[in-house]
Design a protein around this motif. Sequence first.
Motif, short mmCIF file in Angstrom:
data_model
loop_
_atom_site.label_atom_id
_atom_site.label_comp_id
_atom_site.label_asym_id
_atom_site.label_seq_id
_atom_site.Cartn_x
_atom_site.Cartn_y
_atom_site.Cartn_z
N PRO A 114 0.83 -1.21 0.00
CA PRO A 114 0.00 0.00 0.00
C PRO A 114 0.86 1.25 0.00
O PRO A 114 2.02 1.25 0.44
CB PRO A 114 -0.80 -0.11 1.31
CG PRO A 114 -0.67 -1.54 1.72
CD PRO A 114 0.65 -2.01 1.22
N ARG A 173 -2.00 5.73 2.34
CA ARG A 173 -3.00 4.80 2.88
C ARG A 173 -2.54 4.23 4.22
O ARG A 173 -3.35 4.03 5.12
CB ARG A 173 -3.27 3.68 1.88
CG ARG A 173 -3.93 4.15 0.60
CD ARG A 173 -4.24 2.98 -0.30
NE ARG A 173 -5.34 2.18 0.24
CZ ARG A 173 -5.52 0.89 -0.04
NH1 ARG A 173 -4.66 0.24 -0.81
NH2 ARG A 173 -6.55 0.23 0.47
N GLN A 195 -10.89 -0.51 6.04
CA GLN A 195 -10.44 0.54 5.12
C GLN A 195 -10.25 0.02 3.69
O GLN A 195 -10.18 0.82 2.76
CB GLN A 195 -9.15 1.17 5.64
CG GLN A 195 -9.38 2.06 6.85
CD GLN A 195 -8.17 2.92 7.21
OE1 GLN A 195 -7.08 2.74 6.68
NE2 GLN A 195 -8.36 3.85 8.12
#
Length: 379
Positions: free
Chosen positions: A43, A47, A92
């Motif tokens: 990621p 993030r 998320q």
Amino acid sequence: METTLAPGGVATDLLPSPQPVQLLDPDGVLVEQAAGNHQYTAPSAERLLELWRGMVIGRRLDVQSTALTKQGRLAVYPSSRGQEACQVGAVQAITGRDWMFPTYRESVALFTRGIDPVEALTLLRGDAHCGYDPMAHKTAPQCTPLSTQLLHAAGAAYGEKRRGSDAVALAFIGDGATSEGDFHEALNFAAVFSAPVIFFVQNNKYAISVPLAKQSKAPALAYKGIGYGVRSEQIDGNDPAAVLAVMDAAVEHARSGHGPFLIEAHTYRMDAHTNADDASRYRTADEVSAWLAKDPLARLQTWLTINGHLDEAAIRDAEQEGEERASDLRDRMNAEPQVDPNSLFDNVFAEPTPQQREQQAMVRAELEADASYAEEESR
């Protein structure tokens, strides 16, 4: 695409990695992914920073919720301290159009989902079976019976597919619940009908007090998906980067029409099963200390700091927000709830049955009689 078979005839594209996927080690150092059947995209720093902030706030609210049990404001609370990477990272990775099916331990996941903490804790205070609107939040009521919500998740995901939606369902589950029949039925249904559902197992090593070794002989719980034709993976659940990376792959897999995905996250609950449990009866202080050294929040914070994505000011800012939200939760939970006994009959049937109307009338009459008696006594 032709499927490659491993020795024994098992499709390699279904097999989990031999070792849990890890991107950040316990010291917060980026590591090369071990050889496995799949490689995952790390990621972005942005993030991961968002994930870190969610973990800071989630942990503070979790600690505050535990304190509320000691103050008599909650009947019970199952803490998820130590499992924040699993809950915040998994939530998320999905969107507002996707469904979530939590267990009783997913308070931090509910907070991350944007659900008012007071509404999220209503079940545990005893005011109602569910304090939030499941349809508005695309989040099913928290489920206490082990694994029964997985059947609902598989059905909801299949329903979305039949409607032509690309929404997926995320279903949380604990390691003990993988021994329940509903777990296996849900995996089988989801696989047969290619339902876009992600089964996320938080393997925190104990089913209350029963250790994993007395629950399963499988080399990893992730292997339980193979027999049903479900793509599976195991991850270091205390590595926030690995959680988000594998969840991204699982969401893409399910959303693109390839069916269900099973994730086993190896993690640990730092506190007891609930405030009513004495964990020292079945696990040692040394075991807990070893897992404290693998703290997911400290791990990610170290990486972000070392790589220049986080400074002391940002840390203070996130901690301050956590304190403010914990204070707000404490103040509102200290207010006595206004409970209407007639609400027992709400949300039972879309159209109340004659029997339900009769029962509601009996309760209403009894309440009116009590009120009249109290009024006479006060004269």
